[in-house]
Design a protein around this motif. Structure first.
Motif, mmCIF file in Angstrom:
data_model
loop_
_atom_site.group_PDB
_atom_site.id
_atom_site.type_symbol
_atom_site.label_atom_id
_atom_site.label_comp_id
_atom_site.label_asym_id
_atom_site.label_seq_id
_atom_site.Cartn_x
_atom_site.Cartn_y
_atom_site.Cartn_z
ATOM 1 N N TYR A 3 9.395 0.887 -3.799
ATOM 2 C CA TYR A 3 10.568 0.456 -4.573
ATOM 3 C C TYR A 3 11.811 0.435 -3.696
ATOM 4 O O TYR A 3 12.623 -0.494 -3.755
ATOM 5 N N LYS A 4 11.949 1.452 -2.862
ATOM 6 C CA LYS A 4 13.123 1.531 -1.988
ATOM 7 C C LYS A 4 13.085 0.451 -0.913
ATOM 8 O O LYS A 4 14.093 -0.206 -0.625
ATOM 9 N N VAL A 5 11.896 0.210 -0.332
ATOM 10 C CA VAL A 5 11.758 -0.813 0.706
ATOM 11 C C VAL A 5 12.054 -2.198 0.147
ATOM 12 O O VAL A 5 12.807 -2.986 0.741
ATOM 13 N N VAL A 6 11.473 -2.499 -1.007
ATOM 14 C CA VAL A 6 11.657 -3.836 -1.592
ATOM 15 C C VAL A 6 13.104 -4.054 -1.994
ATOM 16 O O VAL A 6 13.700 -5.110 -1.718
ATOM 17 N N ARG A 45 18.101 -11.508 -6.761
ATOM 18 C CA ARG A 45 18.494 -10.182 -7.262
ATOM 19 C C ARG A 45 17.233 -9.416 -7.649
ATOM 20 O O ARG A 45 16.349 -9.959 -8.307
ATOM 21 N N PHE A 46 17.172 -8.160 -7.250
ATOM 22 C CA PHE A 46 16.026 -7.316 -7.579
ATOM 23 C C PHE A 46 16.369 -6.509 -8.821
ATOM 24 O O PHE A 46 17.235 -5.628 -8.779
ATOM 25 N N THR A 47 15.715 -6.817 -9.939
ATOM 26 C CA THR A 47 16.074 -6.152 -11.203
ATOM 27 C C THR A 47 14.895 -5.434 -11.857
ATOM 28 O O THR A 47 15.003 -5.003 -12.997
ATOM 29 N N ASP A 60 0.806 -1.219 0.000
ATOM 30 C CA ASP A 60 0.000 0.000 0.000
ATOM 31 C C ASP A 60 0.841 1.271 0.000
ATOM 32 O O ASP A 60 0.294 2.378 0.056
ATOM 33 N N LEU A 61 2.155 1.110 -0.059
ATOM 34 C CA LEU A 61 3.023 2.285 -0.043
ATOM 35 C C LEU A 61 3.023 2.992 -1.391
ATOM 36 O O LEU A 61 2.700 2.397 -2.430
ATOM 37 N N GLU A 62 3.405 4.240 -1.367
ATOM 38 C CA GLU A 62 3.580 5.004 -2.602
ATOM 39 C C GLU A 62 4.695 4.334 -3.418
ATOM 40 O O GLU A 62 5.670 3.839 -2.854
ATOM 41 N N PRO A 63 4.549 4.254 -4.771
ATOM 42 C CA PRO A 63 5.491 3.472 -5.589
ATOM 43 C C PRO A 63 6.961 3.733 -5.307
ATOM 44 O O PRO A 63 7.750 2.791 -5.214
ATOM 45 N N GLY A 64 7.351 4.987 -5.156
ATOM 46 C CA GLY A 64 8.759 5.274 -4.913
ATOM 47 C C GLY A 64 9.250 4.714 -3.587
ATOM 48 O O GLY A 64 10.359 4.163 -3.501
ATOM 49 N N LEU A 80 7.053 -1.928 -10.579
ATOM 50 C CA LEU A 80 6.917 -2.719 -9.355
ATOM 51 C C LEU A 80 5.512 -2.575 -8.776
ATOM 52 O O LEU A 80 4.877 -3.556 -8.375
ATOM 53 N N SER A 81 5.000 -1.359 -8.755
ATOM 54 C CA SER A 81 3.673 -1.114 -8.207
ATOM 55 C C SER A 81 2.606 -1.850 -8.998
ATOM 56 O O SER A 81 1.682 -2.452 -8.424
ATOM 57 N N ARG A 82 2.739 -1.854 -10.319
ATOM 58 C CA ARG A 82 1.759 -2.563 -11.159
ATOM 59 C C ARG A 82 1.812 -4.067 -10.922
ATOM 60 O O ARG A 82 0.782 -4.735 -10.843
ATOM 61 N N VAL A 83 3.014 -4.620 -10.821
ATOM 62 C CA VAL A 83 3.158 -6.060 -10.606
ATOM 63 C C VAL A 83 2.577 -6.455 -9.245
ATOM 64 O O VAL A 83 1.850 -7.446 -9.123
ATOM 65 N N VAL A 84 2.886 -5.672 -8.220
ATOM 66 C CA VAL A 84 2.377 -5.970 -6.875
ATOM 67 C C VAL A 84 0.851 -5.904 -6.858
ATOM 68 O O VAL A 84 0.182 -6.770 -6.278
#
Length: 486
Positions: free
Chosen positions: A85-88, A114-116, A78-82, A123-127
């Motif tokens: 992205y940093k958390v993941v 590896r996170f690529t 539920d986090l903002e995309p940016g 990332l937000s769309r995939v999640v």
């Protein structure tokens, strides 16, 4: 089957990966696999918390410790995309790499994660897409992953990892895995054979879900797969998980190497489509296998491996190139002699050459045999598959012609009615003595009899007379034409 809406979501995500610079379909699947695993960890923690709340007891071996809430799917989704992205990238993936394990093989395959994923938006769309999938629905999960795996082949890369699903299903149906089997694929790739076997057992033997002993065996000791590609191990493991198998034995192993020792006589069923495009050097190949058959060809070494891994009474269904059936080298002949004389060769099912298009036009067959170490081959059943339900060109579009249901029906009769069928038919039996007399040649065309239709031709002089009459008519026509023009 997954819905059209879910398919279109996956297609959009797939396109986004490609436009984002990830063009390798295996890498796309790999990134989605990591995210599915992260979500599974959160689901496990949620179940443990609910149990703890009911019983009043603390959670044993929690996946996430106190203070790690930000690593959980339910938090970062539920986090903002940016921020997500940093958390993941900076917290979740490092956690995956150091994860000691949750009692399964999955976490072992995540240690070099590896996170690529290239952008926060992707990332937000995939999640969001994965969060919409009901993970408690085994069928939906499995179909979702199978659909993604099918894209590996359709993308035109790494297609060698994909045996057509309907061919896998045929081999599983013919070998009929049971609830007590120990099933192995020593070249498992995306675990297609193991997945199909698990579905067959679950469907045909519902007791595996109700009998505690059978259920434990099903989830923890029935399915075994080896591969030496870590990406394949991750994908294969997740494929099994999403098809409802909790802890299969999916491990890194170069099955033919000298270091891959042990496990002789452990398995009751082997289903495989091993790689058969290459050769190995003698030094790196297992000496145990070399003692069975002195060769560098991978297809022959894998057959020797299967015989070693099977327990007495164990059976195998494996895809081989046609060269195994009629190759003239000593190694080829020795291996065929072993199958016929020392073991029980049950059947040779010849596949059409277009089965693996558009990636390969190689002609193949399925060998079915039983390990006895004391012979037992009385006759061998042959079937000439000419159509598999798809066109045999590169497009592989569905067609009406399909011999596979007939293969299954006649397989059940191979020791009865099939023994009396003439060799002019599509399936027939060949006595062991005939195979020995042909130098253990197992190619179907060696034994199939072709009936030529008798054609009656007219006498040559009668045909010549007709030609002369036609020539006369032509000459008279030309003379009339000249008369009209003069």
């Amino acid at each position: 089957m997954i819905t059209g809406e879910l398919k279109s979501k996956i297609d959009r995500i797939w396109d986004a990966f490609w436009s984002g610079g990830i063009s390798n379909p295996l890498e796309v699947i790999e990134q989605i696999t990591y995210l599915l695993f992260i979500r599974r960890l959160d689901d496990l923690q949620t179940l443990a918390e609910k149990k703890s709340n009911r019983t009043g007891r603390p959670i044993e071996n929690p996946v996430f410790q106190s203070g790690q809430a930000e690593l959980r799917w339910s938090h970062f989704k539920d986090l903002e995309p940016g921020v997500m992205y940093k958390v993941v990238g900076e917290q979740v993936f490092p956690y995956l790499r150091q994860l000691g394990g949750d009692g399964s093989t999955y976490s072992e395959h995540m240690k070099d994660a590896r996170f690529t994923i290239p952008t926060p938006a992707l990332l937000s769309r995939v999640v969001d897409m994965l969060d919409d999938v009901p993970m408690q629905d085994r069928d939906t999960n499995g179909d979702l992953y199978e659909y993604m795996l099918s894209k590996i082949a359709s993308a035109g890369q790494n297609g060698q990892f994909r045996t057509p699903r309907h061919i896998i299903q045929l081999m599983v149906d013919l070998t009929a895995p049971g609830p007590t089997d120990q099933i192995c694929d020593p070249a498992c790739g995306t675990a297609g054979f193991l997945v199909a076997s698990s579905e067959y057992v679950r469907t045909q033997h519902p007791s595996v879900m109700t009998d505690e002993q059978q259920r434990q065996h099903y989830h923890r000791s029935m399915f075994h797969g080896y591969d030496f590609d870590s990406t394949m191990l991750r994908i294969g493991s997740m494929n099994m998980l999403l098809h409802g198998v909790e802890s299969p034995d999916i491990r890194y192993r170069d099955s033919l190497s000298e270091g891959a020792a042990g496990e002789e006589g452990l398995y009751s069923l082997i289903l495989a489509n091993p790689p058969f495009a290459g050769s190995l050097d003698y030094e790196s190949t297992s000496k145990d296998l070399q003692r069975v058959v002195k060769t560098k060809k991978t297809e022959l070494l894998f057959l020797a491996l299967f015989l070693r891994l099977l327990k007495p009474g164990g059976r195998a269904a494996v895809i081989v190139p046609d060269g195994v059936l009629f190759g003239s080298s000593k190694a080829h002949k020795d291996l065929r002699r072993i199958l016929v004389e020392d073991q029980k060769l049950d059947a040779v099912v010849k596949l059409p050459s277009g089965v693996f298009r558009p990636y390969a036009g190689v002609s193949t067959a399925i060998l079915f045999f039983t390990k006895t170490n004391s012979g037992g081959t009385d006759h061998v059943w042959f079937y000439d598959v000419q159509a598999d339900g798809f066109s045999l060109d590169d497009k592989r579009t569905p067609v009406a012609a399909n011999d596979l249901p007939d293969v299954l029906a006649r397989w059940a009769q191979r020791d009865r009615e099939e023994r009396d069928r003439p060799r002019t038919e599509q399936s027939f039996c060949v006595q062991k003595e005939d195979i020995v007399g042909q130098g253990y040649d197992l190619s179907l065309n060696r034994y199939k009899q072709v009936v030529h239709d008798e054609v009656e031709h007219r006498p040559p002089l009668e045909i010549i007379a007709d030609l002369e009459e036609l020539d006369g008519e032509i000459q008279r026509g030309l003379a009339d034409l000249k008369g009209m023009l003069s």
